[in-house]
Every structure is written in structure tokens, then in C-alpha cells.
Design a protein around this motif. Structure first.
Motif, PDB file in Angstrom:
ATOM      1  N   GLU A  31       0.826  -1.214   0.000  1.00  0.00           N
ATOM      2  CA  GLU A  31       0.000   0.000   0.000  1.00  0.00           C
ATOM      3  C   GLU A  31       0.855   1.256   0.000  1.00  0.00           C
ATOM      4  O   GLU A  31       0.560   2.219  -0.704  1.00  0.00           O
ATOM      5  CB  GLU A  31      -0.951  -0.037   1.199  1.00  0.00           C
ATOM      6  N   LYS A  65      -7.887   5.116   4.003  1.00  0.00           N
ATOM      7  CA  LYS A  65      -7.407   3.795   3.583  1.00  0.00           C
ATOM      8  C   LYS A  65      -8.096   2.688   4.360  1.00  0.00           C
ATOM      9  O   LYS A  65      -8.403   1.630   3.834  1.00  0.00           O
ATOM     10  CB  LYS A  65      -5.892   3.718   3.777  1.00  0.00           C
ATOM     11  N   SER A  66      -8.307   2.948   5.652  1.00  0.00           N
ATOM     12  CA  SER A  66      -8.995   1.981   6.499  1.00  0.00           C
ATOM     13  C   SER A  66      -9.658   2.755   7.630  1.00  0.00           C
ATOM     14  O   SER A  66      -9.533   3.981   7.712  1.00  0.00           O
ATOM     15  CB  SER A  66      -8.001   0.962   7.061  1.00  0.00           C
ATOM     16  N   GLU A  67     -10.325   2.031   8.515  1.00  0.00           N
ATOM     17  CA  GLU A  67     -10.982   2.671   9.652  1.00  0.00           C
ATOM     18  C   GLU A  67      -9.979   3.460  10.484  1.00  0.00           C
ATOM     19  O   GLU A  67     -10.297   4.471  11.085  1.00  0.00           O
ATOM     20  CB  GLU A  67     -11.592   1.584  10.532  1.00  0.00           C
ATOM     21  N   ASP A  68      -8.741   2.999  10.500  1.00  0.00           N
ATOM     22  CA  ASP A  68      -7.724   3.554  11.386  1.00  0.00           C
ATOM     23  C   ASP A  68      -6.750   4.499  10.695  1.00  0.00           C
ATOM     24  O   ASP A  68      -6.042   5.242  11.339  1.00  0.00           O
ATOM     25  CB  ASP A  68      -6.944   2.384  12.009  1.00  0.00           C
ATOM     26  N   THR A  69      -6.716   4.472   9.379  1.00  0.00           N
ATOM     27  CA  THR A  69      -5.627   5.159   8.684  1.00  0.00           C
ATOM     28  C   THR A  69      -6.115   6.077   7.580  1.00  0.00           C
ATOM     29  O   THR A  69      -6.859   5.647   6.689  1.00  0.00           O
ATOM     30  CB  THR A  69      -4.655   4.133   8.060  1.00  0.00           C
ATOM     31  N   GLU A  70      -5.700   7.334   7.648  1.00  0.00           N
ATOM     32  CA  GLU A  70      -5.944   8.287   6.571  1.00  0.00           C
ATOM     33  C   GLU A  70      -4.632   8.583   5.865  1.00  0.00           C
ATOM     34  O   GLU A  70      -3.610   8.797   6.519  1.00  0.00           O
ATOM     35  CB  GLU A  70      -6.462   9.620   7.135  1.00  0.00           C
ATOM     36  N   LYS A  85      -2.707   7.966  11.845  1.00  0.00           N
ATOM     37  CA  LYS A  85      -3.273   6.816  12.540  1.00  0.00           C
ATOM     38  C   LYS A  85      -4.268   7.333  13.567  1.00  0.00           C
ATOM     39  O   LYS A  85      -3.891   7.975  14.556  1.00  0.00           O
ATOM     40  CB  LYS A  85      -2.165   6.020  13.237  1.00  0.00           C
TER      41      LYS A  85
END
Ligand SMILES: [Zn+2]
Ligand SMILES: [Zn+2]
Length: 135
Positions: A31, A65-70, A85
Motif C-alpha cells: 500500500e 485507507k482503512s478505519e484507522d488510517t488516513e 493513525k
């Protein structure tokens, strides 16, 4: 505390962080490779409260990118800027955007399991198949 200034390619976005990263490393995950268009991404991590914009915050676009990561990038020139994070409250700054030279250097490689096949890691830094790790 000495400060480090960073900026994107078009210079619209300018950031400032203390020269005091909690960890610095090279991420070889697929990624990071996609997002940065590079063999791997060198990042320095710090608490989000120590991260600030000097200019151009309005040009920053965020990809969740995910629930935890921009993942943040400049909407004008596309430069990859940092990942944020959300759960741990950290910013991982792409070291390539720094205009100043940090005191310390990356000390490890993570996600070497997905490194670019043509990329040979020849430095003596610690390698981890996955990650993340503490410094
Ligand atoms: Zn830019
Ligand atoms: Zn990565």
C-alpha cells in the motif's frame, strides 16, 4: 526544540514538526508502494499533537485507507504527505517531503515480505517481515 519544515512539490502545503521523531523507518508494504509510487516509503512518526501546518492546509486531501488510517496528499500536485493513525493518534510523515535534515535516520525496514522484487536491501538495518515495530 529544533523544528523541521516539510513541503509538497508545488509548495502550497507546508508542515512543521519537531526534530524528534519517535521512530523512523522504511515501509515496504504494497500500500505504501502504491501510494507513494516508490520502492518503499521512509517515514518518521510522532504524536499528532506535535504536527502542524505552516501553510496550505486547505490543499490537503485525505484518502481513508482503512478505519484507522488516513493517507494525506496535496490536491494540487499530488505529493504524498503523511499517514494519520486515528486510533493511536500518530502522524507518519513521509521523509521525502522534508526540506530540513533530521538529526536521526531510519533505523529499520518493515513489511519486507512485500518489498519490490527488484529492490535489494543492502544496508545493515533491522528487517521485519511484517510490522509495525517499536524503534
Ligand atoms: Zn502540492
Ligand atoms: Zn506501509
Amino acid at each position: 526544540m529544533r523544528k523541521l519544515v516539510g513541503s509538497c512539490l508545488c509548495q502550497k502545503v507546508q508542515i512543521e514538526v519537531p526534530d524528534d521523531f519517535e521512530y523512523m523507518g522504511n515501509c515496504h508494504c504494497s500500500e505504501c508502494r502504491k501510494f507513494t509510487g516508490s520502492d518503499y516509503s521512509s517515514v518518521g512518526g510522532l504524536s499528532s499533537e506535535n504536527f502542524s501546518f505552516k501553510a496550505g492546509e486547505e490543499f490537503v486531501s485525505v484518502f481513508p485507507k482503512s478505519e484507522d488510517t488516513e493517507l494525506a496528499f496535496c490536491s494540487s500536485c499530488g505529493s504524498s504527505l503523511y499517514s494519520r493513525k486515528l486510533k493511536t493518534g500518530k502522524h507518519n510523515i513521509r521523509l521525502g517531503i522534508l526540506d530540513d535534515i533530521p538529526t536521526h535516520k531510519p533505523s529499520f525496514h518493515i513489511f519486507t515480505v512485500s518489498k519490490a522484487p527488484w529492490n535489494e536491501i543492502t544496508d545493515g538495518l533491522k528487517q521485519f517481515k511484517k510490522g509495525p515495530v517499536k524503534s
